[in-house]
Every structure is written in C-alpha cells, then in structure tokens.
Design a protein around this motif. Structure first.
Motif, PDB file in Angstrom:
ATOM      1  N   PRO A 399      -8.704  14.264   6.142  1.00  0.00           N
ATOM      2  CA  PRO A 399     -10.093  13.802   6.277  1.00  0.00           C
ATOM      3  C   PRO A 399     -10.307  12.312   6.022  1.00  0.00           C
ATOM      4  O   PRO A 399     -11.299  11.745   6.459  1.00  0.00           O
ATOM      5  N   ASP A 400      -9.363  11.653   5.286  1.00  0.00           N
ATOM      6  CA  ASP A 400      -9.629  10.250   4.948  1.00  0.00           C
ATOM      7  C   ASP A 400      -8.902   9.268   5.856  1.00  0.00           C
ATOM      8  O   ASP A 400      -9.144   8.071   5.787  1.00  0.00           O
ATOM      9  N   TYR A 401      -7.984   9.752   6.710  1.00  0.00           N
ATOM     10  CA  TYR A 401      -7.291   8.922   7.693  1.00  0.00           C
ATOM     11  C   TYR A 401      -6.494   7.785   7.049  1.00  0.00           C
ATOM     12  O   TYR A 401      -6.355   6.708   7.616  1.00  0.00           O
ATOM     13  N   THR A 402      -5.958   8.009   5.876  1.00  0.00           N
ATOM     14  CA  THR A 402      -5.035   7.072   5.255  1.00  0.00           C
ATOM     15  C   THR A 402      -3.808   7.854   4.800  1.00  0.00           C
ATOM     16  O   THR A 402      -3.884   9.062   4.540  1.00  0.00           O
ATOM     17  N   ASN A 403      -2.687   7.160   4.678  1.00  0.00           N
ATOM     18  CA  ASN A 403      -1.451   7.840   4.271  1.00  0.00           C
ATOM     19  C   ASN A 403      -1.314   7.978   2.764  1.00  0.00           C
ATOM     20  O   ASN A 403      -0.296   8.451   2.270  1.00  0.00           O
ATOM     21  N   GLY A 404      -2.333   7.567   2.038  1.00  0.00           N
ATOM     22  CA  GLY A 404      -2.326   7.732   0.595  1.00  0.00           C
ATOM     23  C   GLY A 404      -1.561   6.658  -0.153  1.00  0.00           C
ATOM     24  O   GLY A 404      -1.446   6.706  -1.372  1.00  0.00           O
ATOM     25  N   LYS A 405      -1.036   5.656   0.583  1.00  0.00           N
ATOM     26  CA  LYS A 405      -0.285   4.583  -0.050  1.00  0.00           C
ATOM     27  C   LYS A 405      -0.982   3.251   0.178  1.00  0.00           C
ATOM     28  O   LYS A 405      -1.821   3.109   1.068  1.00  0.00           O
ATOM     29  N   ARG A 406      -0.604   2.294  -0.624  1.00  0.00           N
ATOM     30  CA  ARG A 406      -1.113   0.941  -0.434  1.00  0.00           C
ATOM     31  C   ARG A 406      -0.573   0.383   0.881  1.00  0.00           C
ATOM     32  O   ARG A 406       0.587   0.617   1.252  1.00  0.00           O
ATOM     33  N   ALA A 407      -1.388  -0.339   1.624  1.00  0.00           N
ATOM     34  CA  ALA A 407      -0.921  -0.993   2.846  1.00  0.00           C
ATOM     35  C   ALA A 407       0.214  -1.953   2.508  1.00  0.00           C
ATOM     36  O   ALA A 407       0.192  -2.631   1.471  1.00  0.00           O
ATOM     37  N   ASP A 408       1.217  -2.013   3.383  1.00  0.00           N
ATOM     38  CA  ASP A 408       2.449  -2.742   3.081  1.00  0.00           C
ATOM     39  C   ASP A 408       2.485  -4.084   3.805  1.00  0.00           C
ATOM     40  O   ASP A 408       2.691  -4.141   5.022  1.00  0.00           O
ATOM     41  N   PRO A 409       2.331  -5.197   3.104  1.00  0.00           N
ATOM     42  CA  PRO A 409       2.305  -6.517   3.746  1.00  0.00           C
ATOM     43  C   PRO A 409       3.673  -6.984   4.221  1.00  0.00           C
ATOM     44  O   PRO A 409       3.774  -8.023   4.886  1.00  0.00           O
ATOM     45  N   ARG A 410       4.735  -6.246   3.908  1.00  0.00           N
ATOM     46  CA  ARG A 410       6.072  -6.626   4.363  1.00  0.00           C
ATOM     47  C   ARG A 410       6.310  -6.219   5.811  1.00  0.00           C
ATOM     48  O   ARG A 410       7.330  -6.574   6.399  1.00  0.00           O
ATOM     49  N   SER A 411       5.377  -5.473   6.391  1.00  0.00           N
ATOM     50  CA  SER A 411       5.481  -5.041   7.775  1.00  0.00           C
ATOM     51  C   SER A 411       4.527  -5.881   8.626  1.00  0.00           C
ATOM     52  O   SER A 411       4.181  -7.008   8.267  1.00  0.00           O
ATOM     53  N   PHE A 412       4.089  -5.352   9.767  1.00  0.00           N
ATOM     54  CA  PHE A 412       3.264  -6.140  10.685  1.00  0.00           C
ATOM     55  C   PHE A 412       2.501  -5.212  11.609  1.00  0.00           C
ATOM     56  O   PHE A 412       2.802  -4.023  11.721  1.00  0.00           O
ATOM     57  N   CYS A 413       1.499  -5.760  12.323  1.00  0.00           N
ATOM     58  CA  CYS A 413       0.734  -4.991  13.308  1.00  0.00           C
ATOM     59  C   CYS A 413       1.530  -4.966  14.603  1.00  0.00           C
ATOM     60  O   CYS A 413       1.602  -5.976  15.323  1.00  0.00           O
ATOM     61  N   ILE A 414       2.140  -3.846  14.906  1.00  0.00           N
ATOM     62  CA  ILE A 414       3.018  -3.764  16.067  1.00  0.00           C
ATOM     63  C   ILE A 414       2.237  -3.795  17.370  1.00  0.00           C
ATOM     64  O   ILE A 414       2.706  -4.343  18.382  1.00  0.00           O
TER      65      ILE A 414
END
Length: 466
Positions: A399-414
């Motif tokens: 229902p919340d549409y998040t993976n339950g983890k903090r967003a990871d700044p070591r990655s990128f918007c693919i």
C-alpha cells in the motif's frame, strides 16, 4: 567456417541468428524489421520504447503527475504506445513472414501490463516474447493467453529448472527457446548469482551444456538454446554448431547491431564504438535494479565509483571504535564514526564534498552540493520505471509503494540516463550499455575506414565469416 543452416524455433524455420533486445529505445522496429527481413529473428525493446507524433517525430517522455504513482501510470501508457509503434514498424519492414520478438525486463515497472497492452494493440505482429532480469514465472501464462512463443533469459540450468517446475511446464508447447545470457560477457544487466564471483569468469560451454542436460531431463532436448554474450565471429563457435551434446543452438547478437545504418543511436555513439579498447567495458553493481551490469567505462561510471569510495560507516551511538562525533546535515545532528574515518571525512569536505547523504547500509557518502541536489531531485522525480528501485526506494506494490529502505544515493536514475543517451545525450555523462567484446569493432577489418553496414550487410557478413 561451417555452413549455417536454419533451425526450428517458435514453430518455423529461421536462421539461428537472433538480434538481442537492447534497453530503452535502442533496439527498435527499424532494427528488428531489418534483421528479420535478412532471415533471422528481429527483436525490438519493449522497455519504454519510443512513440511518435502525427509528423513522425519522437515523443519525448515527460511526466506531469504529482505523485510517483501518477507518474508510473504515465510511464506504463508511454510503454504500451511505444511498444505498439515499434511492433508495427518491425512488421512493416520485416514483412508478413518475418519473426519479430519483443524484449521486456521482468523487473521493469508495469512489465506485465505493458506487454499485455502491446500484444493487445499489435495483434498478430509479435511472434515471441523474450524476457529476463528476474524470474518471470508469469511469462508462460501471458504466452498462452496470446498464443505467442516465449523465450526466458537465464544464466544457469538451475534458474531454468526453477522456472520450469513452477510455471513453464504448463506451457511446454509455447516454449520457443531458452536464452543463455553469459553473465561475464553480455552487455546490459547480468544474471550473476550470489555464489558466482564477478571477477572470475567461467567458460560458457560447460554452463550451456549443464543447461541442455537439465532441459533434456524435462524432455526439451530439441528446444533451441540461444547463446547470448561474447558472440562475434561464428567460426569462433564452430565446436558449438551441430554439436550433438549441445543440441540445437542459435546465437544472439546484441552489441554488433549497434553499429548499423538502421541503429537509432547517435553518430557520436557509433564513432565511440570503433575507438573502444580491451577493458573499456566494465562489470559494475551500481544499477538501481540490484543486478550487475556491463557498460562502457566513462565519466558517469567513474563518478559512481568515486562516490562509493567517499563513504564511511556511522553509528547513532558512541560504540566500539565509533568514538568520534561527526555532525550531519543542516541541523548538524551527531553521529559517531571511527577517528580514521573522521579524518577522511574532513579531507573530503576540504576538497568540496561537503554534503553527506545517508545510505541504507548505515554509511554516509560525501558529494558536492550540486551533485547532492541532483541526486535528491532525481529521487523525488521517480516515475516508477522499475518494479523495485534501490535508488529511489520505489516499489510498484502497495500500500505504501516503497521498498521499506532508505533511498540509496550510490545508485542512479536509470530511466533518466538511458532516455538521455538514447536521444543524443552526452556519452560521458550517461550510461552506455555494451557487451565485453565491443572493443573488437576497432580491430575488425569489416569496420575499417569507418564503415557502417546495413543490417542486411551485417547478417551476410556473419553468415560468410571473415
């Protein structure tokens, strides 16, 4: 070179030459139709494919939704319209008897909705669905519903066994082939398992033989295996052709079709391909999908590597070796780091990397204010292009549409970078997927003096050898 004869695949006889589907707007209707017209199997990418306006101009994908869920719905609509447009063009260019496949990533946002929408809107134009990047159990159900063949992408016999036992055994008659994508050779996302070392490549022959033996246990001895990754000259694979142990084999070409007249990538990108040297394509794990992927090493990847190196572990309490107080963010909230890491942090700040970003692993990465703002802006602008995204913490499941983890700044918007590079964006500031043999463009005499073949010329060259 051995003669290359047609094989039975998807219920028809075709040359055992398959165009590999490549990401956002790279393998399209033009390349797929031309490849199929030459006698092989053409593949267009159904991953955020381009659609066109009334004048035939590409519609750039922009998003107006205020929430991620609203933007995700826009993305799915773009994907369906684009996939239909590419299927139509592939069929028009290839002709009524051409074999046209659509390639999707199971981990892309709305994958099942997008492929269903394409098959509904381009009835009878798509002969097969190629699908990887995850464990697409429902692929067989979709194939059965629409009467098309399906081609799962796996990197081991064990992965195929799991898919077969859970789902594919119920749609045996529509399994057109199995794509073995070598995790150390192929471009794009790679299916390395946790038990495999990305730094220790394994020979593909025993792995494909193990896959064939597993398939024979399921009565699939005559179902083609499509070798993907590292294929350049077919004479280098002569011990695979007509090999009774391996059974029917086809070969997938992903990187070579990039450098063709029909390929939609920019002229600058094509020129870059013929300058690549051994080692210029690297295997890295920055993708927001969580998979390893292979791409041309450039400024974009170099900055991701440097960002991860500017990283220290922290604790919310002074415990163990974490005895040095470090103040984080505009509110200067205290965390505790080791004295050694505290000294490293001070040196990064002096060098201009004054912004700290928290990761899901209780570490801090250090960036310039400009780069930090871009990271946060990209995370906020997420349009749900993946089913699960480590960069933005999006998931398409409620229902919340998040993976339950903090967003990871070591990655990128693919989505952002692949859309940009596919539409004439910077080659240094974006992700450029390529297979590890891409450096061979430089030494292959076929491309001497900057020659760029048509798809037809490329297929003819592959069939006749050097």
């Amino acid at each position: 070179m051995k003669a290359i004869n047609a094989i039975r695949m998807g219920g028809v006889d075709v040359l055992p030459l398959v165009e590999g589907g490549k990401g956002v707007a790279v393998s399209n209707g033009a390349t797929a139709g031309a490849w199929a017209a030459a006698g092989g199997v053409g593949t267009f990418s159904a991953v955020n494919a381009d659609s066109y306006d009334a004048q035939g101009e590409i519609i750039r994908q922009t998003y107006s939704g205020k929430t991620r869920r609203e933007r995700h719905e826009e993305l799915v609509e773009y994907g369906i319209k684009g996939g239909i447009a590419q299927a139509i063009e592939a069929r028009e260019r290839g002709g009524p008897n051409a074999r046209i496949h659509a390639n999707i990533l199971w981990e892309m946002g709305g994958a099942e909705r997008v492929i269903r929408g394409i098959l509904d809107g381009a009835k009878g134009m798509v002969n097969g669905i190629t699908c990887g990047a995850g464990m697409p159990y429902r692929l067989a159900d979709i194939a059965r519903e629409y009467g098309v063949h399906y081609y799962p992408i796996v990197s081991s016999g064990r992965a195929f066994s799991a898919l077969w036992k859970r789902s594919y055994s119920k749609a045996r008659e529509l399994l057109g082939g199995v794509v073995y994508e070598d995790p150390w050779l192929a471009g794009g996302h790679n299916g390395l398992s946790n038990s495999e070392d990305p730094r220790k490549p394994e020979s593909p022959f025993p792995r494909v033989l193990a896959l064939r033996n597993q398939m024979r246990e399921f009565g699939l001895g005559d179902t083609p295996i499509i070798m993907a990754g590292g294929v350049w000259w077919l004479e280098e694979w002569e011990d695979w052709i007509d090999n009774a142990d391996l059974g029917p084999i086809a070969f997938q070409f992903g990187t070579r079709p990039l450098l063709t007249q029909e390929s939609p990538i920019s002229d600058a990108w094509k020129k870059r391909l013929i300058t690549l040297q051994p080692g210029d394509v690297s295997l890295q794990n920055f993708s927001p999908t969580g998979f390893y992927s292979s791409a041309v090493h450039n400024e974009f990847l170099g900055e991701l590597e440097a960002r991860s190196e500017r990283q220290i572990a922290y604790s919310s309490e002074a415990v163990g070796d974490h005895t040095a107080e470090y103040l984080v963010g505009p509110r200067r909230r205290p965390v505790w780091v080791t004295p050694h890491d505290n000294a490293r942090a001070q040196s990064w700040e002096k060098a201009g990397f004054t912004e700290t970003l928290r990761t899901p692993d209780n570490t801090l990465v250090f960036e310039t204010p400009e780069a930090a703002r871009e990271i946060i802006d990209d995370q906020v602008a997420c349009m749900g292009c993946l089913s699960h995204c480590r960069f933005s913490n999006w998931t398409q499941n409620g229902p919340d549409y998040t993976n339950g983890k903090r967003a990871d700044p070591r990655s990128f918007c693919i989505q952002k970078t692949l859309q940009d590079v596919a539409h004439d964006g910077s080659l240094e500031r974006n992700l450029m997927f390529a297979g590890h043999n891409a450096y061979r463009f430089t030494s292959d005499p076929f491309y001497s003096n900057g020659f760029v073949p048509s798809v037809k010329q490329l297929v003819e060259r592959i069939l006749t050898g050097r």
